[in-house]
Design a protein around this motif. Structure first.
Motif, mmCIF file in Angstrom:
data_model
loop_
_atom_site.group_PDB
_atom_site.id
_atom_site.type_symbol
_atom_site.label_atom_id
_atom_site.label_comp_id
_atom_site.label_asym_id
_atom_site.label_seq_id
_atom_site.Cartn_x
_atom_site.Cartn_y
_atom_site.Cartn_z
ATOM 1 N N MET A 178 0.823 -1.192 0.000
ATOM 2 C CA MET A 178 0.000 0.000 0.000
ATOM 3 C C MET A 178 0.867 1.258 0.000
ATOM 4 N N GLY A 179 1.947 1.256 0.769
ATOM 5 C CA GLY A 179 2.848 2.399 0.828
ATOM 6 C C GLY A 179 3.488 2.672 -0.524
ATOM 7 N N LEU A 180 3.876 1.624 -1.253
ATOM 8 C CA LEU A 180 4.505 1.821 -2.549
ATOM 9 C C LEU A 180 3.526 2.388 -3.572
ATOM 10 N N LYS A 181 2.285 1.960 -3.504
ATOM 11 C CA LYS A 181 1.296 2.489 -4.433
ATOM 12 C C LYS A 181 1.084 3.983 -4.189
ATOM 13 N N ARG A 182 1.071 4.356 -2.938
ATOM 14 C CA ARG A 182 0.879 5.775 -2.638
ATOM 15 C C ARG A 182 2.072 6.584 -3.154
ATOM 16 N N LEU A 183 3.259 6.023 -3.094
ATOM 17 C CA LEU A 183 4.433 6.716 -3.598
ATOM 18 C C LEU A 183 4.366 6.907 -5.110
ATOM 19 N N ASN A 184 3.808 5.947 -5.809
ATOM 20 C CA ASN A 184 3.691 6.059 -7.259
ATOM 21 C C ASN A 184 2.758 7.189 -7.672
ATOM 22 N N ASN A 185 1.847 7.555 -6.823
ATOM 23 C CA ASN A 185 0.881 8.599 -7.148
ATOM 24 C C ASN A 185 1.376 10.002 -6.765
ATOM 25 N N VAL A 186 2.486 10.073 -6.079
ATOM 26 C CA VAL A 186 3.000 11.376 -5.669
ATOM 27 C C VAL A 186 3.589 12.078 -6.889
ATOM 28 N N VAL A 187 3.169 13.301 -7.093
ATOM 29 C CA VAL A 187 3.667 14.094 -8.214
ATOM 30 C C VAL A 187 4.574 15.182 -7.650
ATOM 31 N N ILE A 188 5.811 15.157 -8.083
ATOM 32 C CA ILE A 188 6.753 16.179 -7.658
ATOM 33 C C ILE A 188 6.774 17.252 -8.742
ATOM 34 N N PRO A 189 6.335 18.455 -8.399
ATOM 35 C CA PRO A 189 6.301 19.502 -9.431
ATOM 36 C C PRO A 189 7.713 19.890 -9.867
ATOM 37 N N ARG A 190 7.897 20.001 -11.156
ATOM 38 C CA ARG A 190 9.177 20.442 -11.706
ATOM 39 C C ARG A 190 8.997 21.850 -12.239
ATOM 40 N N PRO A 191 9.991 22.699 -12.032
ATOM 41 C CA PRO A 191 9.852 24.054 -12.584
ATOM 42 C C PRO A 191 9.868 24.003 -14.109
ATOM 43 N N SER A 192 9.170 24.923 -14.709
ATOM 44 C CA SER A 192 9.144 24.981 -16.174
ATOM 45 C C SER A 192 10.479 25.513 -16.688
ATOM 46 N N LEU A 193 10.707 25.346 -17.975
ATOM 47 C CA LEU A 193 11.923 25.875 -18.586
ATOM 48 C C LEU A 193 11.984 27.392 -18.449
ATOM 49 N N GLY A 194 10.826 28.018 -18.557
ATOM 50 C CA GLY A 194 10.770 29.473 -18.405
ATOM 51 C C GLY A 194 11.188 29.913 -17.014
ATOM 52 N N THR A 195 10.734 29.204 -16.001
ATOM 53 C CA THR A 195 11.116 29.520 -14.624
ATOM 54 C C THR A 195 12.609 29.301 -14.424
ATOM 55 N N PHE A 196 13.129 28.212 -14.971
ATOM 56 C CA PHE A 196 14.566 27.942 -14.899
ATOM 57 C C PHE A 196 15.352 29.089 -15.530
ATOM 58 N N TYR A 197 14.929 29.531 -16.710
ATOM 59 C CA TYR A 197 15.610 30.629 -17.393
ATOM 60 C C TYR A 197 15.547 31.911 -16.571
ATOM 61 N N VAL A 198 14.384 32.225 -16.009
ATOM 62 C CA VAL A 198 14.226 33.456 -15.236
ATOM 63 C C VAL A 198 15.163 33.458 -14.034
ATOM 64 N N VAL A 199 15.170 32.374 -13.273
ATOM 65 C CA VAL A 199 16.020 32.309 -12.078
ATOM 66 C C VAL A 199 17.492 32.401 -12.465
ATOM 67 N N LEU A 200 17.902 31.606 -13.445
ATOM 68 C CA LEU A 200 19.302 31.611 -13.883
ATOM 69 C C LEU A 200 19.719 32.995 -14.381
ATOM 70 N N SER A 201 18.910 33.608 -15.203
ATOM 71 C CA SER A 201 19.256 34.897 -15.795
ATOM 72 C C SER A 201 19.284 36.020 -14.764
ATOM 73 N N LEU A 202 18.312 36.023 -13.867
ATOM 74 C CA LEU A 202 18.288 37.091 -12.865
ATOM 75 C C LEU A 202 19.461 36.984 -11.897
ATOM 76 N N VAL A 203 19.797 35.766 -11.492
ATOM 77 C CA VAL A 203 20.933 35.593 -10.578
ATOM 78 C C VAL A 203 22.239 35.964 -11.287
ATOM 79 N N ALA A 204 22.485 35.377 -12.459
ATOM 80 C CA ALA A 204 23.729 35.647 -13.190
ATOM 81 C C ALA A 204 23.805 37.115 -13.629
ATOM 82 N N GLY A 205 22.697 37.653 -14.095
ATOM 83 C CA GLY A 205 22.681 39.042 -14.551
ATOM 84 C C GLY A 205 22.931 40.030 -13.429
ATOM 85 N N THR A 206 22.347 39.783 -12.264
ATOM 86 C CA THR A 206 22.564 40.666 -11.120
ATOM 87 C C THR A 206 24.024 40.647 -10.687
ATOM 88 N N ILE A 207 24.618 39.461 -10.691
ATOM 89 C CA ILE A 207 26.050 39.357 -10.362
ATOM 90 C C ILE A 207 26.874 40.167 -11.358
#
Length: 153
Positions: free
Chosen positions: A1-30
């Protein structure tokens, strides 16, 4: 039962756009705060064009002497030639309007505006976001030798 519940867990992944925004803002600010040579060999003309657009003068002025140069007028009223940036679209300099003439504020606003427009591209592209990411992160190489700083001996 525990393994089945683990299979249903969805881990949200950031979108490519979010990845680009974070990377660009951090690198650009530096880069904004720690780049020893901002804008490299044409800092003066770039900042003169930004100041010109910030004063709501969107078109560069022709040199009154008739030399064929374009630019703007300095605070003392003398003509300042900046041909290499005078032809640039004022859209690239519009964030500078809100900077109050401060270089760091203008640079950060330009960074935020640029990243926001690329993020808009991600939203429009939907499934083609990987192509937008590749284009946004692709290094820009200068095609002329004058832009490359000389090597130290």
């Amino acid at each position: 039962m525990g393994l089945k519940r683990l299979n249903n867990v969805v881990i949200p992944r950031p979108s490519l756009g979010t990845f680009y925004v974070v990377l660009s803002l951090v690198a650009g600010t530096i880069l904004v705060f720690f780049d020893a040579h901002p804008s490299r060999n044409d800092f003066g003309p770039q900042w003169a064009r930004a100041r010109q657009v910030a004063s709501f003068n969107f078109l560069s002025d022709p040199d009154p002497s008739g030399s064929g140069d374009y630019g703007g007028y300095a605070a003392d009223g003398t003509f300042q030639s900046f041909n290499n940036t005078a032809i640039n679209s004022p859209l690239a300099y519009l964030p500078s309007i809100f900077s109050g003439g401060n270089f760091y504020v203008a640079s950060l606003l330009t960074l935020v505006f640029s990243v926001a427009f690329v993020y808009l591209g991600f939203a429009i592209a939907k499934d083609y976001g990987l192509i937008i990411l590749a284009m946004a992160l692709h290094p820009l190489w200068c095609s002329c030798r004058s832009c490359i700083p000389p090597r130290m001996p």
